[in-house]
Every structure is written in structure tokens, then in C-alpha cells.
Design an enzyme around this catalytic site. Structure first.
Site, short mmCIF file in Angstrom:
data_model
loop_
_atom_site.label_atom_id
_atom_site.label_comp_id
_atom_site.label_asym_id
_atom_site.label_seq_id
_atom_site.Cartn_x
_atom_site.Cartn_y
_atom_site.Cartn_z
N HIS A 239 0.80 -1.21 0.00
CA HIS A 239 0.00 0.00 0.00
C HIS A 239 0.84 1.27 0.00
O HIS A 239 0.32 2.38 -0.11
CB HIS A 239 -0.92 -0.03 1.24
CG HIS A 239 -2.13 0.80 1.12
ND1 HIS A 239 -2.40 1.83 1.98
CD2 HIS A 239 -3.14 0.76 0.24
CE1 HIS A 239 -3.54 2.40 1.62
NE2 HIS A 239 -4.01 1.77 0.58
N LYS A 241 3.03 4.36 -1.14
CA LYS A 241 2.97 5.21 -2.32
C LYS A 241 4.17 6.16 -2.25
O LYS A 241 4.17 7.13 -1.50
CB LYS A 241 1.65 5.97 -2.36
CG LYS A 241 0.46 5.02 -2.51
CD LYS A 241 -0.85 5.70 -2.21
CE LYS A 241 -1.98 4.72 -2.43
NZ LYS A 241 -1.89 3.55 -1.57
N HIS A 467 -8.90 11.05 -0.18
CA HIS A 467 -8.14 9.81 -0.24
C HIS A 467 -6.85 9.97 0.55
O HIS A 467 -6.10 9.03 0.75
CB HIS A 467 -7.86 9.44 -1.70
CG HIS A 467 -7.31 8.07 -1.87
ND1 HIS A 467 -5.98 7.81 -2.08
CD2 HIS A 467 -7.90 6.86 -1.81
CE1 HIS A 467 -5.78 6.51 -2.18
NE2 HIS A 467 -6.93 5.92 -2.00
N LYS A 469 -4.58 10.54 3.93
CA LYS A 469 -4.65 10.01 5.29
C LYS A 469 -3.73 10.85 6.17
O LYS A 469 -2.53 10.96 5.89
CB LYS A 469 -4.20 8.54 5.36
CG LYS A 469 -5.11 7.58 4.59
CD LYS A 469 -4.65 7.40 3.18
CE LYS A 469 -5.35 6.23 2.52
NZ LYS A 469 -5.65 6.47 1.10
#
Length: 577
Positions: A239, A241, A467, A469
Site C-alpha cells: 500500500h 505510495k 483519499h 490520510k
């Protein structure tokens, strides 16, 4: 059956009462998925997005208001490149069924074909807004060099709200790039860069059929190469990025929240930290040369080494030969594994706890300083709040230096309500990137009393669903921060890790990465006025403080139940099946 809660009534079928999330036909594992695993190819948990057909998860046409979102599958596919983010599953239907149900077209509302009209988008017309050329062709702004924290550009906003924001096309002078991510649209990604002769290494977590589809996407592009991340624990995802961009004069690190798919860069709120270009060290420099006060170089190398990937070994050596001393943030990563002893503090929320213990400072009245978590997906956390959220994760979030005070301050969790999604720029399809499932939600109704609305008036992004966090600790009057974290990690044990064996071991399922700001390196007044932000204005928190608590009528967005009482901004209702 019906499920009443503090925030409304849900109606679900009996098949949704299982303890485990519904698997997809395209899932990358043969094992049943737990409720805290990503559950949709349109979902992040979870992340979503493989380029998917509109039949997977779509808004239904609201018959009193025609919309392009309800067109046929073939026409929608002609739009190419759109996908909803985030899930770690591939495209596929739940139990073989289509997730999207649309009302039959009404002859009265049939729209004649216009040859010059762009193909339809499930995100609605605003997704294809014609922006001036310089909307995308942006240089890296200097307005926020102190923090180096940026939001993405969003189509459909007043121009002032995109001042100082970035788009993926803004950085184009590199000669080599490494792209770590969850989800890729290769053809779209290649179009964002000026030339196809610059080598690209993609680091991904796909397996079997999903990996085959990814490799197939890249066949027309021989300059693209792959590195597969090892996922040794079931239901984990890659996950993280991150971009590593290499130049003649050095390299740059970008840690972000966007997938490398078209939809993630247009009408969602995303964030990124962008380093300066780190120059090469003089020949003969020692191993400890080029380290920053935050040990960023050591931690980045340790994170990359955790992949145990031959494809990364040369680049690990190259990073070692560069000067990263200008980095002022701390790296907070997760990598899959079970860790004991001092290794427990290397990854996940125990890593964050260690950093806050060592580098944050106690504040007077800290029991009144709330902790804030903001995310786009939620995992299963147990039958009551003590099982993980307050018994484990909140202890990390409330750590402030070496204070022996174990305070129990307010906890505000920012997650969009149904109304936030309904009135968003994308309408209901924005909910495909917010994959909180009914299977998980109905087991933790206690969680919803913590929820606060997504409101971002100061940044102009109240209708651009998050989107991004972020996690932070704020003063009681919300004018100061004790620390701030931007990360890929959602609110889940898979992302942050969970203690096992009487707290003598921590288990982490997924790869995640973020950066932490603490006051030893920055001052932390909160910037509350409108964009653009200057260095002296304070830290640019991407949403409004104080957060707005859910009212008794508000419901958290849950992606796999219908919303048909009111149309969204494009005249659609939401009827998954």
C-alpha cells in the site's frame, strides 16, 4: 435484516451477516478475506483501483435527472483510464454479481449522440472539465518550502484553491524513476511524462492473475520494469505510495497518498511530501555522511532493504552515496512481519510511538489536547473500543515525549458521511474509494460515535472526497499542533500492526509509508485562512479544525449498501447488488 445505530438505520441481506468480507472473483488469494482486509477492486483497506469496468461499482440513474454516468458498459470503457481507488483486490464481481445496478434507460431522457462529446465517466461531467493548459503543467511551488507538504490540484475548484497545489505532470525532468504504489494504470501513467525512453521501475504487490494483468498493461512500454514486493502474511497489501526520481544532479523522494491512476489525480483530496533534490556526496565520504538530524537516510535505506529485492540493491547503494541531510521529517513505515524485542519499534504504530516518545515534548494540560485521525478506509477493530483503538492505537497517538501521564484526551475520527459523498464533485461514485463495508461496520457500531464530517472550507476541498490520510494532535483551541503525520496508512490493524502474545510481539500485514513532522524541526501554528499558504502562515492542515461531529442524522459512508432516497450531484442513486 435491519441494523439500527446511533447514526441511522441500515438494511442488509442475510448473506451480508457473515463474519468475513465477501470475496471477489478476481481476488489474489484463495483464502477467505477477513473483515479488515480490502474487500473491493474499487475499494483501499484497502485501496482500489485497477482500471475497471463501470459494471463493477456504479451509481444508478435517478430517473428524474438524466446523467452520463448511466450509459452502457462499452461506451464507458471507451473513456479509458478511469478507476476508483482503493482496494487490494482485482477487478471482479462480488460472488460473480455486478456491484452496479442501473435503472433501464428512459426514452424520455435519451440523449442524442454528439460526435464531439467526450466519453461518459462514472464520476460525472465535472470529471472532464476543460482546465487551462497551465492547470497540469505546473512547476513545483515555492510557497510551502518550509513544510514541503502539498495538496493535489482538483478540477472544478476556484483557481485560487489550486495555487500551490501539484499535479502529477508537474515534475518531468528526471532521467529514471522508481514508483512504489498499490494500483497502476500504465497507459495513463506513461502519458503524464514527456518521453518513453526514461526507465521506470514499478514496485507492486500483485500476484498471479493480477500480476499477469499488470505485466500485460506494460507490454507496449519496454522501458517499464517490475519489482514484486513480498507479502508473506495473508491479507497484506503493498500500500506504500512513493516515488524516487533520479536526476543528473541527485535524486528526490516523494511520499504521497495517490494511486497511479487517473481518477486519483482529478477530484479527490490527496497529499504529498516532496523532498528537495538530494545531491551526491563527494567521493570517499564515510558511511555516516549525508545523514539528516531525523535519521531519514538510515530509515529510508532500512525500509528499502526490508523488501529483500535484488532489483533494489543497486539503488540502495546509490542512495548511500547521496547527501540527505536536508530532510527534516521522520519516516514512519510498515513492512509485513512479526516482530519481537527492539524490532517491535521499527514499524507500524509502535514506530510512531517511539518517535513521539523520543522527539515530541509534553505540553501543559495535554489531557485536553485531542488526537485526530483522518482516513479513507476502516478495518475491523473488535467488539469494543478497548480491543485495539483505545487500548493500543490511542496510546500511541497520545504519546508526548517522556511524560508519565497517560491521558485520555478526546479522539476525533474524520471520515465522510453519506451526505458528504452525495454532495461531492464526483457524487456517489466517490464512495468507491471509501470502502467501509457493512460487514465490518455492523460489528463495531461503537466506533461511529467518534466520527466527524469531512469539511475543508479553507482549502476549498469540502466536496473533493479525501483519499489523503493524516493523523495529528492539536491544542484545545485548534491553533497549534503537537505533531502531524501524512501517510498511506488507513485506520486498520493490517496497516498499523497489532500486538500479539501478551504484547510481546507485533504483527504487521502491509507495506505503508508516511512522514512525521514534530516541533523539534518545525513550528506548528495551524494555518486556517484560505490558500495559497506561505511559510509564515502556519502548517496547512488539509481540512477544517475543529472537526464537525456527526449529527444524530448523519451516517458514515458504507460502500456496499444502497442510497436511493436522494440523488447525488449528477442525478444518480447508489444501488449495489
Amino acid at each position: 435484516m435491519s441494523q439500527d445505530s446511533h447514526h441511522g438505520k441500515w438494511t442488509i441481506s442475510s448473506s451480508d451477516d457473515d463474519d468475513e468480507a465477501v470475496p471477489l472473483s478476481g481476488t489474489t488469494t484463495s483464502e477467505p478475506q477477513p473483515a479488515d482486509a480490502p474487500v473491493s477492486s474499487l475499494a483501499d483497506g484497502s485501496e482500489a483501483g485497477r482500471p475497471a469496468s463501470t459494471d463493477q461499482l456504479n451509481a444508478s440513474k435517478y430517473e428524474t435527472s438524466p446523467s452520463l454516468a448511466g450509459k452502457r458498459k462499452k461506451e464507458a470503457l471507451d473513456g479509458s483510464g478511469w478507476a476508483l481507488s482503493d482496494s487490494d483486490d482485482d477487478d471482479g464481481d462480488v460472488k460473480g454479481k455486478s456491484l452496479g445496478k442501473r435503472a433501464p434507460p428512459s426514452p424520455k431522457t435519451k440523449k442524442p449522440k454528439v460526435e464531439t462529446e467526450r466519453p461518459p465517466s462514472p464520476h460525472g461531467r465535472l470529471y472532464y472539465i476543460d482546465e487551462p493548459e497551465d492547470f497540469f503543467e505546473s512547476s513545483i511551488p515555492r510557497l510551502s518550502d518550509t513544510y514541503r507538504f502539498y495538496l493535489n490540484k482538483v478540477t472544478g475548484l476556484d483557481r485560487k484553491y489550486n495555487s500551490g497545489a501539484l499535479h502529477i505532470r508537474g515534475e518531468r525532468s528526471f532521467i529514471y524513476q522508481h514508483l512504489f504504489n498499490y494500483c497502476f494504470d500504465i497507459a495513463w501513467m506513461v502519458k503524464q511524462y514527456p518521453s518513453e525512453d526514461r526507465p521506470v521501475l514499478i514496485v507492486h504487490g500483485d500476484k498471479r492473475e493480477a500480476k499477469a494483468r499488470l505485466l500485460q498493461q506494460a507490454k507496449p512500454f519496454p522501458h517499464i520494469h517490475f519489482c514484486q514486493a513480498k507479502l508473506d502474511i495473508a491479507f497484506g497489501t503493498h500500500h506504500t505510495k512513493m516515488m524516487l526520481l533520479w536526476y543528473e544532479e541527485g535524486f528526490r523522494v516523494i511520499i504521497l497518498t495517490s494511486n497511479l491512476i487517473r481518477a486519483d489525480w482529478y477530484q479527490k483530496t490527496q497529499g504529498m511530501w516532496m523532498s528537495p533534490v538530494f545531491p551526491r556526496l563527494p567521493e570517499g565520504s564515510g558511511e555516516s555522511a549525508g545523514e539528516s538530524p531525523t535519521s531519514f537516510k538510515r530509515d529510508l535505506l532500512e525500509y528499502l532493504a526490508s523488501y529483500r529485492a535484488p532489483e533494489l540493491e543497486e539503488w540502495i547503494r546509490r542512495i548511500g552515496a547521496h547527501d540527505l541531510s536536508e530532510a527534516r521529517v521522520y519516516l514512519v513505515g510498515s513492512t509485513p512481519g512479526r516482530y519481537v524485542g527492539s524490532d517491535m519499534e521499527r514499524w507500524g504504530h509502535l514506530r510512531l510511538r517511539k518517535l513521539l516518545y523520543d522527539h515530541a515534548d509534553p505540553v501543559p494540560g495535554e489531557e485536553r489536547w485531542p488526537v485526530i485521525g483522518q482516513f479513507s478506509s476502516i478495518g475491523s477493530m473488535g467488539l469494543d473500543k478497548t480491543k485495539w483503538l483505545t487500548g493500543e492505537f490511542q496510546r500511541t497517538m497520545t504519546t508526548l515525549g517522556k511524560s508519565s501521564l497517560r491521558s485520555d484526551p478526546p479522539m476525533h475520527l474524520v471520515y465522510p458521511s453519506v451526505e458528504d459523498v452525495r454532495t461531492s464533485l464526483e457524487g456517489y461514485p466517490a464512495g468507491g474509494s471509501l470502502p467501509y463495508s457493512i460487514q465490518t461496520a455492523q460489528k463495531q457500531l461503537w466506533l461511529h460515535s467518534f466520527f466527524h464530517r469531512w469539511k475543508a472550507t479553507a482549502t476549498g476541498r469540502s466536496h473533493a472526497m479525501p483519499h489523503i490520510k493524516t493523523y495529528m494532535r492539536a491544542s484545545p483551541d485548534f491553533t497549534e499542533l503537537a505533531w502531524f503525520l501524512v501517510t498511506s496508512a488507513n485506520l486498520s490493524k493490517a496497516a498499523w500492526g497489532a500486538l500479539e502474545k501478551n504484547s510481546t510481539q507485533v504483527m504487521v500485514r502491509s507495506y505503508e509509508l508516511g512522514v512525521l513532522y514534530v516541533p523539534s524541526a518545525f513550528t506548528f501554528p495551524v494555518h486556517k485562512s484560505q490558500f495559497p499558504v506561505s511559510d509564515s502562515a502556519g502548517f496547512p492542515v488539509p481540512f477544517d479544525l475543529p472537526p464537525t461531529c456527526y449529527s444524530p442524522k448523519d451516517q458514515p459512508w458504507i460502500w456496499n449498501i444502497p442510497y436511493s432516497q436522494a440523488p447525488d450531484t449528477h442525478g444518480n442513486v447508489w444501488v449495489p447488488s
